[in-house]
Design a protein around this motif. Structure first.
Motif, short mmCIF file in Angstrom:
data_model
loop_
_atom_site.label_atom_id
_atom_site.label_comp_id
_atom_site.label_asym_id
_atom_site.label_seq_id
_atom_site.Cartn_x
_atom_site.Cartn_y
_atom_site.Cartn_z
N GLN A 199 8.84 -5.91 14.20
CA GLN A 199 8.60 -4.48 14.45
C GLN A 199 9.39 -3.61 13.48
O GLN A 199 8.88 -2.62 12.94
N GLY A 215 -2.23 -5.12 16.25
CA GLY A 215 -1.61 -6.06 17.17
C GLY A 215 -2.22 -5.98 18.54
O GLY A 215 -2.73 -4.93 18.96
N THR A 219 2.50 -6.18 22.04
CA THR A 219 3.20 -6.51 20.80
C THR A 219 4.13 -5.39 20.33
O THR A 219 4.82 -5.56 19.33
N LEU A 588 1.06 -7.65 14.14
CA LEU A 588 2.03 -8.02 15.16
C LEU A 588 1.36 -9.06 16.06
O LEU A 588 0.30 -8.80 16.62
N THR A 589 1.98 -10.21 16.22
CA THR A 589 1.31 -11.32 16.91
C THR A 589 2.07 -11.80 18.14
O THR A 589 1.56 -12.65 18.87
N ASN A 591 3.58 -11.22 21.83
CA ASN A 591 3.44 -10.38 23.01
C ASN A 591 4.75 -10.41 23.78
O ASN A 591 5.09 -11.39 24.42
N PRO A 616 -2.59 -12.11 21.11
CA PRO A 616 -1.18 -12.40 20.79
C PRO A 616 -0.61 -13.49 21.70
O PRO A 616 -1.14 -13.78 22.78
#
Length: 713
Positions: A199, A215, A219, A588-589, A591, A616
């Protein structure tokens, strides 16, 4: 604020070992220094604000003074809100015995020693970006959890063997992961100290061009968007200095209420936050387009071209010759004169603003026909401007328009719509007509926005003309008084003749008292625009935002798998279609929000609708399986949960009959977007329909849960 006299740590009996002085003594000393300096700074800040408020100022000096007051007042509010809990954590770098403490703001004591490093400063980057794979020079890192200005817990990570000598209590990731499952409230919780490396890398990316943050649920897309707004204002001050600042666009009012507190907690109060509805006055009451065919048709039309044609219909130069007899001779407004005057309009000006340009150009053309060196041009010009036939002809040829009325005419006058959008078939023109022209829907908002851009604000134009007319009358009176004074001056030096000089005219013709128009706060231009839930925007809605950001500097946050109407193309292709060519995509993968048990049930739902959905990976388990129950059990389930959980919030999604309870919201899948709840109860999700839209609605609703999910049927 008083200096510290007792320990800051309140770790409870379960964490008593963490309160060992060998582990916290360094922090206690640092916190005491921070508290003392904050007290001194707060007093100094209050004195400076008092001084500024007493300074008399005018013009640009007043603008600069007021800007300083707003900036310092924002700092004061932040310092009143936070005390030593401004500190997020500390980090120790290899080869440096001193720990660097990271804060919401930077702080230096009277001797120049750095007590807190602003979280946005380059020096703070390792605190957020270091991982075991890339420690970024750190040997250890500590993050605090604050409760009532006391440290209720902290987590230590060690990146190198020498980190164990720094007085740490190493945690594995489970302690941090467990913190992600704490109870929610009606506002987004403070997560600044726990921002993760993936992030942070996006937060700190530069502003040029368009950056897409793609994402899935949980995420941290919204976290990234909000913190990126604060970071950019700190790292790139040109965005504010003459650049227009930052606009943040969220999906719903409920979403804005949820995130409203985040930016002030980061010390930023200059960001404009709104929904797309807020961009035009009619948005507040606009309903959903009842006919999907009408919505699709309005979205498919080139709105800007249609509105431009609708406006040009009212910019029609007369084709007849108009002779006007004046006290100084005859002037003729012929077709060529009208055409030349109409052609003088600035292409960048709105219709209503250009109207004055055209009128002035016409008057100059007519004045030039009177070949007299001694012609009193100002007097003749005033006479022509009041000539009834000339003024009336011009008003009909270039009328003052109301942008709202122009759009309303499109939906009630078929011939006008067919003229403005020639590509429409007769059936399509008929489909777009409606009985109540001003029963605005969300599909109308891009049309209204484009009309305001092209035509202007009629009220503003009216006020401006009134001001100009008042000034013109004042000048005329002043000229008469001046001539009388000069005529009455019988002195040898004729001193009154200096009143005819340009310097005297300039000093008397002062704009200072002329009222200034208040610009629409959301009209732009903005230096950077951040859009959350961007996967839902239509082409027309994108153009509303592009008009407000000429630099094309955007942060675009979304999830293609959460697009209710489908998103088959890439982000690059989607944005190129609306005019954003320079696009970077960051994914962004992980969670962080949704328990693995919930995602295990939600993933098949979205993949049934979108087989290639980017789902995610959850990194924590909630310990509670997804429950299935009968609709009749709804109230009993909620009552039991409320009794067992004195904190937290729940949400019922998909039940219009549910009126709500204390700490329990009632929402639809659309209004729940971007929000999160401890308990989510879905009512009859299998009846929500079939296809992509229904599948996305179920997926979005299920993934709002941070702890428990119940499906009722």
């Amino acid at each position: 604020m008083t200096p510290l006299t007792t320990t800051v740590f309140d770790l409870g009996s379960r964490r008593a070992a963490k309160a060992d002085p060998r582990l916290v003594a360094r922090d206690e000393t640092q916190f005491a220094a921070i508290a003392a300096t904050l007290q001194e700074d707060a007093a100094r800040l209050a004195r400076r604000l008092d001084e500024l408020r007493l300074i008399p100022a005018e013009g640009q000096t007043a603008v600069e003074r007021d800007s300083d007051i707003r900036r310092l007042a924002a700092q004061q509010r932040l310092m009143q809100r936070f005390g030593i809990d401004l500190c997020l954590g500390r980090m120790v770098a290899a080869g440096d015995p001193e720990a660097a403490y990271i804060g919401r703001i930077g702080l230096t004591d009277r001797d120049g020693r750095r007590l807190l490093v602003d979280w946005r400063a380059p020096a703070a980057e390792p605190f957020f970006g270091a991982t075991h794979a890339n420690p970024m020079g750190l040997v250890s890192r500590r993050r605090y959890r604050w409760t009532g200005r006391r440290v209720s817990d902290y987590w230590d990570e060690v990146f190198a063997p020498e980190g164990f000598a720094e007085g740490v209590s190493p945690d594995d990731d489970s302690a941090f992961i467990a913190s992600l499952g704490t109870s929610r409230s009606s506002r987004m919780r403070d997560v600044l100290s726990t921002i993760q490396a993936d992030q942070d890398a996006i937060i700190r990316a530069g502003s040029p061009g368009a950056l897409v943050v793609d994402g899935g649920p949980g995420t941290g897309k919204t976290v990234v968007a909000l913190h990126r707004a604060a970071y950019l204002l700190y790292a790139e001050p040109h965005l504010t200095r003459g650049g227009g600042g930052v606009l943040f666009v969220g999906p719903t009012d409920a979403y804005l209420a949820y995130v409203d507190d985040v930016l002030p907690s980061l010390g930023e109060e200059s960001v404009r936050i709104c929904t797309l509805r807020d961009l035009v006055p009619e948005g507040a009451a606009a309903g959903t387009e009842p006919d999907p065919r009408v919505a699709r048709l309005k979205e498919s039309i080139d709105v800007v071209a249609a509105v431009d044609r609708a406006t040009r219909y009212y910019e029609d130069p007369p084709r007849r010759r108009l002779a006007i007899e004046t006290p100084w001779g005859v002037v003729v407004a012929g077709p060529d004169d009208w055409a030349e005057a109409f052609g003088s309009a600035d292409p960048a000006a709105s219709h209503d603003d250009a109207r004055d340009q055209v009128w002035n150009a016409l008057l100059e053309l007519l004045l030039d026909q009177l070949d007299d060196e001694d012609l009193p041009r100002a007097q003749v010009r005033r006479w022509l401007a009041r000539e009834e036939e000339l003024a009336g002809t011009f008003r009909r040829a270039w009328p003052l328009l109301d942008p709202v009325a122009v759009v309303a005419d499109l939906w009630t006058v078929p011939e006008y719509l067919r003229y403005c959008v020639p590509s429409l078939s007769a059936d399509e023109v008929a489909l777009l007509q409606r009985a109540d022209a001003r029963a605005w829907t969300t599909s109308d908002l891009p049309w209204l926005d484009a009309a305001r851009q092209r035509i202007g604000d009629p009220e503003a134009s009216r006020r401006q003309r009134q001001n100009e007319a008042a000034r013109a009358a004042e000048r005329e009176l002043r000229e008469r008084v001046t001539e009388d004074l000069i005529a009455a001056d019988d002195s040898d030096l004729k001193l009154m003749s200096i009143l005819r000089g340009q310097d005297a005219r300039n000093s008397l013709d002062d704009d200072a008292e002329t009222p200034r128009l208040d610009p629409d706060a959301l009209a732009g231009p903005f230096a950077h625009v951040i859009v959350d839930e961007a996967q839902e925007l239509t082409d027309a809605e994108w153009r509303m935002l592009l008009r407000r950001c000429p630099s094309r500097s955007f942060t675009i946050v979304g999830d293609r798998a959460q697009a209710r109407h489908g998103f088959p193309e890439s982000w690059e292709a989607r944005l190129a279609r609306v005019g954003l060519a320079s696009v970077r995509v960051a994914g962004l993968t992980i969670n962080y929000r949704t328990p693995a048990e919930v995602m295990a049930e939600a993933a098949p739902v979205i993949r049934a609708a979108l087989p290639d959905a980017n789902v995610p990976t959850s990194i924590r388990e909630g310990g509670r399986p997804v429950r299935h129950a009968a609709i009749a059990d709804r109230d009993a389930i909620l009552a039991t949960w409320l009794a067992e959980h004195p904190e937290g919030v729940a949400c019922v999604i998909g039940d219009p009959a549910f009126a709500g309870m204390p700490r329990v919201r009632a929402l639809t899948p659309v209004t729940a977007k971007g929000l999160e709840f401890d308990l989510v109860v879905l009512v009859a999700p299998d009846t929500w329909g079939a296809g992509v839209e229904a599948g996305v609605d179920r997926y979005v609703a299920m993934t709002r849960a941070t702890s428990e999910l119940v499906l009722l049927s």
